[in-house]
Design an enzyme around this catalytic site. Structure first.
Site, PDB file in Angstrom:
ATOM      1  N   PRO A 164     -75.596  27.089 -28.748  1.00 50.58           N
ATOM      2  CA  PRO A 164     -75.195  26.541 -29.955  1.00 50.58           C
ATOM      3  C   PRO A 164     -75.019  25.145 -30.452  1.00 50.58           C
ATOM      4  O   PRO A 164     -74.922  24.787 -31.529  1.00 50.58           O
ATOM      5  CB  PRO A 164     -73.551  27.248 -29.795  1.00 50.58           C
ATOM      6  CG  PRO A 164     -73.745  28.411 -28.750  1.00 50.58           C
ATOM      7  CD  PRO A 164     -74.896  27.911 -27.939  1.00 50.58           C
TER       8      PRO A 164
ATOM      9  N   CYS B   2     -76.600  31.441 -27.503  1.00 52.24           N
ATOM     10  CA  CYS B   2     -75.344  31.711 -26.457  1.00 52.24           C
ATOM     11  C   CYS B   2     -75.510  30.629 -25.366  1.00 52.24           C
ATOM     12  O   CYS B   2     -76.267  29.907 -25.641  1.00 52.24           O
ATOM     13  CB  CYS B   2     -75.486  33.210 -25.879  1.00 52.24           C
ATOM     14  SG  CYS B   2     -76.917  33.264 -24.740  1.00 52.24           S
ATOM     15  N   CYS B   3     -74.333  30.384 -24.820  1.00 45.16           N
ATOM     16  CA  CYS B   3     -74.051  29.453 -23.741  1.00 45.16           C
ATOM     17  C   CYS B   3     -74.143  27.994 -24.651  1.00 45.16           C
ATOM     18  O   CYS B   3     -73.345  27.774 -25.440  1.00 45.16           O
ATOM     19  CB  CYS B   3     -75.041  29.649 -22.642  1.00 45.16           C
ATOM     20  SG  CYS B   3     -74.900  28.821 -21.208  1.00 45.16           S
ATOM     21  N   ILE B   4     -75.049  27.298 -23.949  1.00 42.46           N
ATOM     22  CA  ILE B   4     -74.923  25.982 -24.460  1.00 42.46           C
ATOM     23  C   ILE B   4     -75.965  25.650 -25.812  1.00 42.46           C
ATOM     24  O   ILE B   4     -75.911  24.865 -26.670  1.00 42.46           O
ATOM     25  CB  ILE B   4     -75.734  25.089 -23.439  1.00 42.46           C
ATOM     26  CG1 ILE B   4     -75.584  23.315 -23.852  1.00 42.46           C
ATOM     27  CG2 ILE B   4     -77.185  25.145 -23.226  1.00 42.46           C
ATOM     28  CD1 ILE B   4     -74.103  23.105 -23.970  1.00 42.46           C
TER      29      ILE B   4
ATOM     30  N   THR C  29     -72.246  32.969 -28.808  1.00 43.90           N
ATOM     31  CA  THR C  29     -71.244  33.652 -27.930  1.00 43.90           C
ATOM     32  C   THR C  29     -71.245  32.831 -26.808  1.00 43.90           C
ATOM     33  O   THR C  29     -72.307  31.862 -26.423  1.00 43.90           O
ATOM     34  CB  THR C  29     -71.445  35.173 -27.582  1.00 43.90           C
ATOM     35  OG1 THR C  29     -70.568  35.640 -26.649  1.00 43.90           O
ATOM     36  CG2 THR C  29     -72.786  35.270 -26.902  1.00 43.90           C
TER      37      THR C  29
END
Length: 225
Positions: free
Chosen positions: A140, A136-138, A198
């Site tokens: 990925p 999630c957030c950065i 996400t």
């Protein structure tokens, strides 16, 4: 049905130089609620730098990623070198700038970054074993760098007040991966690669929406195990 066992990797403690505390906590709450067992890991290395979270400025301090991550883990954490893919059903890595500073050099080099060897081996190991990975957030961007042609979301690809970090989507595309626009409460599931992503705090939105989006990620990761 046997209890699912999930490895969670942290990158320090605090949004600007470590793991985002609320995302990390949300991951653990949702895993707990789903009846999954989790074990926390972090690399035993120095942080890239230490940021004063009041001023938003780097300081002269040095701190250790494992030691700082232990704050979130309430002391119950293991060295990343102890993580064996065969012991777990899934992997989850919360966001925060520590992912881009301590687990990789994305913060400095963007798409031309390198990824910490132990992180690369872990992600590729879970992928090769066809075990799901939640990001999630950065975080990925780690998949985008390591798993060519994968599909992820970091939210929206058009910058605005709500999506201040939308440029990340472009860098993901430049790496030859597919970026899929999703709202903060949504996830993208790349079924082929068993990747669930996400946006979390890539979106400027209320904390309960972040919490719910992380919950969807956890739910879909467990569904893929």
């Amino acid at each position: 049905m046997s209890q699912k066992k999930v490895a969670v990797i942290l990158a320090g403690c605090g949004v600007y130089d470590g793991s985002e505390v609320h995302e990390s906590s949300a991951v653990l709450v949702h895993l707990s609620r789903a009846g999954a067992e989790y074990v926390l890991f972090a690399p035993n290395i120095d942080q890239m730098h230490v940021v004063d979270h009041v001023k938003g400025q780097p300081t002269e301090e040095t701190r250790n990623v494992l030691t700082e991550s232990a704050r979130i883990a309430r002391g119950n954490i293991k060295d990343l070198t102890d993580l064996k893919v065969s012991d777990y059903d899934a992997l989850i890595i919360p966001g925060g700038f520590g992912v881009a500073k301590n687990l990789s050099t994305w913060a400095v080099k963007g798409k031309d970054c390198s990824v910490l060897k132990a992180i690369e081996e872990t992600i590729k190991g879970f992928h090769a074993a066809k075990k799901p990975i939640g990001l999630c957030c950065i975080s990925p961007v780690l998949a985008a760098k390591l798993l060519p042609g994968c599909e992820v979301t970091v939210g929206c690809d058009t910058e605005c007040d709500k999506w201040p970090h939308a440029g990340t989507a472009g860098a993901i595309t430049q790496l030859g991966c597919k970026h899929v626009n999703k709202q903060v409460h949504e996830v993208h599931v790349d079924k082929k690669n068993k990747l669930v992503t996400t946006s979390a705090f890539m979106c400027n939105s209320p904390i309960h929406e972040i919490f719910d989006g992380v919950g969807e990620m956890v739910k879909d990761v467990l569904k893929l195990t």
